[in-house]
Design a protein around this motif. Structure first.
Motif, PDB file in Angstrom:
ATOM      1  N   ASP A 224       7.572   0.972   7.760  1.00  0.00           N
ATOM      2  CA  ASP A 224       7.937   1.095   9.168  1.00  0.00           C
ATOM      3  C   ASP A 224       7.615   2.493   9.698  1.00  0.00           C
ATOM      4  O   ASP A 224       7.091   2.644  10.812  1.00  0.00           O
ATOM      5  N   ARG A 225       7.903   3.508   8.912  1.00  0.00           N
ATOM      6  CA  ARG A 225       7.705   4.881   9.374  1.00  0.00           C
ATOM      7  C   ARG A 225       6.229   5.267   9.423  1.00  0.00           C
ATOM      8  O   ARG A 225       5.823   6.088  10.247  1.00  0.00           O
ATOM      9  N   LEU A 226       5.417   4.675   8.545  1.00  0.00           N
ATOM     10  CA  LEU A 226       4.005   5.047   8.469  1.00  0.00           C
ATOM     11  C   LEU A 226       3.086   4.031   9.155  1.00  0.00           C
ATOM     12  O   LEU A 226       1.866   4.118   9.011  1.00  0.00           O
ATOM     13  N   ASN A 227       3.680   3.098   9.896  1.00  0.00           N
ATOM     14  CA  ASN A 227       2.878   2.058  10.561  1.00  0.00           C
ATOM     15  C   ASN A 227       2.049   1.300   9.539  1.00  0.00           C
ATOM     16  O   ASN A 227       0.830   1.117   9.683  1.00  0.00           O
ATOM     17  N   GLY A 228       2.732   0.853   8.479  1.00  0.00           N
ATOM     18  CA  GLY A 228       2.043   0.171   7.401  1.00  0.00           C
ATOM     19  C   GLY A 228       2.630  -1.192   7.115  1.00  0.00           C
ATOM     20  O   GLY A 228       3.438  -1.726   7.891  1.00  0.00           O
ATOM     21  N   ILE A 229       2.191  -1.747   5.985  1.00  0.00           N
ATOM     22  CA  ILE A 229       2.666  -3.056   5.559  1.00  0.00           C
ATOM     23  C   ILE A 229       2.931  -3.000   4.058  1.00  0.00           C
ATOM     24  O   ILE A 229       2.196  -2.335   3.320  1.00  0.00           O
ATOM     25  N   VAL A 230       4.001  -3.660   3.595  1.00  0.00           N
ATOM     26  CA  VAL A 230       4.336  -3.652   2.168  1.00  0.00           C
ATOM     27  C   VAL A 230       3.394  -4.595   1.421  1.00  0.00           C
ATOM     28  O   VAL A 230       3.141  -5.721   1.845  1.00  0.00           O
ATOM     29  N   LEU A 231       2.874  -4.123   0.294  1.00  0.00           N
ATOM     30  CA  LEU A 231       1.928  -4.888  -0.516  1.00  0.00           C
ATOM     31  C   LEU A 231       2.634  -5.615  -1.654  1.00  0.00           C
ATOM     32  O   LEU A 231       3.762  -5.262  -2.018  1.00  0.00           O
ATOM     33  N   PRO A 232       2.005  -6.619  -2.249  1.00  0.00           N
ATOM     34  CA  PRO A 232       2.607  -7.308  -3.400  1.00  0.00           C
ATOM     35  C   PRO A 232       2.870  -6.382  -4.579  1.00  0.00           C
ATOM     36  O   PRO A 232       3.701  -6.699  -5.428  1.00  0.00           O
ATOM     37  N   THR A 233       2.196  -5.258  -4.626  1.00  0.00           N
ATOM     38  CA  THR A 233       2.414  -4.291  -5.706  1.00  0.00           C
ATOM     39  C   THR A 233       3.644  -3.434  -5.481  1.00  0.00           C
ATOM     40  O   THR A 233       4.041  -2.666  -6.365  1.00  0.00           O
TER      41      THR A 233
END
Length: 470
Positions: A224-233
């Protein structure tokens, strides 16, 4: 070799000084003023020649301090341009060469390699970068005029490139089915994965890799803070951006580090390492070492390069993590006390990292893969002697070639009765089940891991297997 007579005549006319009647390319080189951008194109051509003809790795030549002299003297914006040209040229090299060949009646002379590189550098700008055609053409002709080897081909350079500019879209359409990798390697991929998968891998390497980070904790919060998405890893993939990594929230505080999703997998295969002594063999630059420390391990980081270990120590310092460091050749390393676990991320051909390192397939060949596979096998056999009975060794590398992965591990198991495979369960890796082989080994390819819009897909090609000493 030449195009049609109209192009040739116009190119010849352009090369003649209207006042003196003398051809510009016959002037002494010293009298030719340096044009803006010429030094960057000349540097790109020299470095491309070093990669393709002399098999010199690209990273070292683009080092700000110890790199190619022609690159080091450039300003930052010209250095960025050189990097962009080389990355595009190497990613699309078979397509660029096919485009140039289609412009010629006969191939360039065998001794015209310098001319070939000038044309490739210019065509890469015209076909794949946002560089004005006239600028790429003009500077390529100037390069030809200033090189005694190429001066007589200046009008040919002009004609070929002007036609590429006119027919750009048709050329892109016509060459879109040309595999973007050397034929020798494509055939190896086809043998290992099948034609369709091999072509998918080839297409995937045409785009730069995503930026993935491994976080100490709270992946969703950092996404959320880095404008990202959580990966399966369990890592975070950042949306495309052109800013500075160190300027991002949490970097200075050591809350995360850049690490491709696939590269983060091997260290996770140990599970909890609480209270266990672990050795990270070939440890630098330290991303996996940091993971082992976070998993609770008492970690010894080993590398034969003192300078690389210094870099590892600095990385760990930023992250607020500690590990013992040992400068040693792991093939000769014999600890006073055996370890509970060992990670061997072995030196390899790096063919799974072509999205980041597009020079790899042009600096290595089948003989290099064979030599590296033999080295890895020796290192793995030795790594198994460094752990206690019942101890775990995770073997990994970033090669796509089974001779450095599946085949190597199969030989080690067949030749060492005191070793067994610990199968990896697909159920433990939701979202990456397809990367687990029937034998329970990890095999990622760059064409895996589709992403939602706004995020680059794919991950590095990696192999990993878990072995136990009986």
């Amino acid at each position: 070799m030449v195009l049609n007579s109209d192009d040739t005549d116009k190119a010849a006319a352009k090369g003649r000084n209207s006042t003196t009647g003398r051809r510009d390319h016959q002037r002494p080189i010293s009298s030719l003023p340096a044009k803006p951008g010429l030094a960057a194109r000349a540097a790109a051509s020299k470095i491309l020649a070093a990669v393709i003809d002399r098999k010199t790795p690209l990273d070292g030549m683009l080092d700000a301090e110890g790199g190619n002299p022609a690159y080091r003297v450039l300003e930052d914006n010209d250095r960025a341009l050189v990097r962009a040209i080389l990355n595009s040229a190497l990613r699309h090299l078979p397509r660029i060469e096919a485009a140039i060949a289609s412009m010629l009646d006969t191939p360039l002379p065998e001794g015209a390699r310098a001319l070939h590189h000038v044309l490739v550098v210019a065509a890469a700008q015209m076909l794949y970068l946002d560089v004005p055609d006239h600028s790429a053409v003009d500077l390529a002709v100037e390069q030809a005029n200033q090189d005694p080897r190429n001066r007589r081909f200046a009008k040919l350079v002009n004609a070929v490139l002007r036609r590429i500019g006119r027919e750009k879209q048709a050329i892109l359409d016509r060459t879109s089915n040309v595999p973007a990798m050397p034929l020798w390697f494509l055939k190896r991929l086809e043998a290992a994965y099948g034609r369709e998968a091999a072509l998918a891998i080839s297409d995937t390497q045409l785009e730069p890799a995503a930026i993935d980070v491994t976080v100490k904790s709270d992946p969703q919060g950092w996404a959320d803070r880095l404008n990202g998405i959580v990966l399966p890893t369990g890592g975070v993939r950042l949306a495309a951006f052109d800013g500075s990594i160190p300027s991002l929230d949490g970097f200075v505080e050591g809350e995360w580090w850049v690490q491709d999703a696939a590269a983060s997998i091997p260290a996770k295969l140990f599970g909890s390492l609480a209270g266990k002594r672990v050795v990270d063999l070939c440890a630098a630059p330290g991303g996996k070492t940091a993971q082992l420390v976070l998993a609770g391990g008492i970690v010894t980081a080993l590398d034969q390069s003192a300078s690389r270990l210094r870099r590892l120590s600095l990385n760990l310092e930023r992250l607020g993590l500690k590990a013992e460091t040992v400068v040693a050749d792991m093939a000769k390393f014999e600890p006073a006390e055996l370890f509970d676990a060992a990670l061997l991320d072995a030196p390899c051909s790096s063919t799974g990292t072509t999205r980041r390192h597009p020079d790899v397939l042009w600096t290595k060949g089948p003989e290099d893969i064979a030599k590296l596979a033999a080295l890895q096998e020796r290192l793995l056999v030795h790594a198994l002697t460094l752990v206690k009975p019942g101890g775990i060794v995770v073997f990994s590398n970033c090669s796509l070639d089974p001779s450095e992965g599946e085949q190597l591990v199969a030989r080690v198991l067949a030749n060492n009765a005191g070793v067994e495979r610990v199968p990896i369960s697909p159920d433990s890796w939701p979202g990456l089940e397809a990367a687990i082989s029937p034998l329970g080994e990890f095999r990622t390819t760059p064409s895996m891991l589709p992403m939602s819009q706004g995020f680059a897909p794919g991950l590095d090609g990696f192999f990993a297997a878990v072995l136990r000493r009986k």
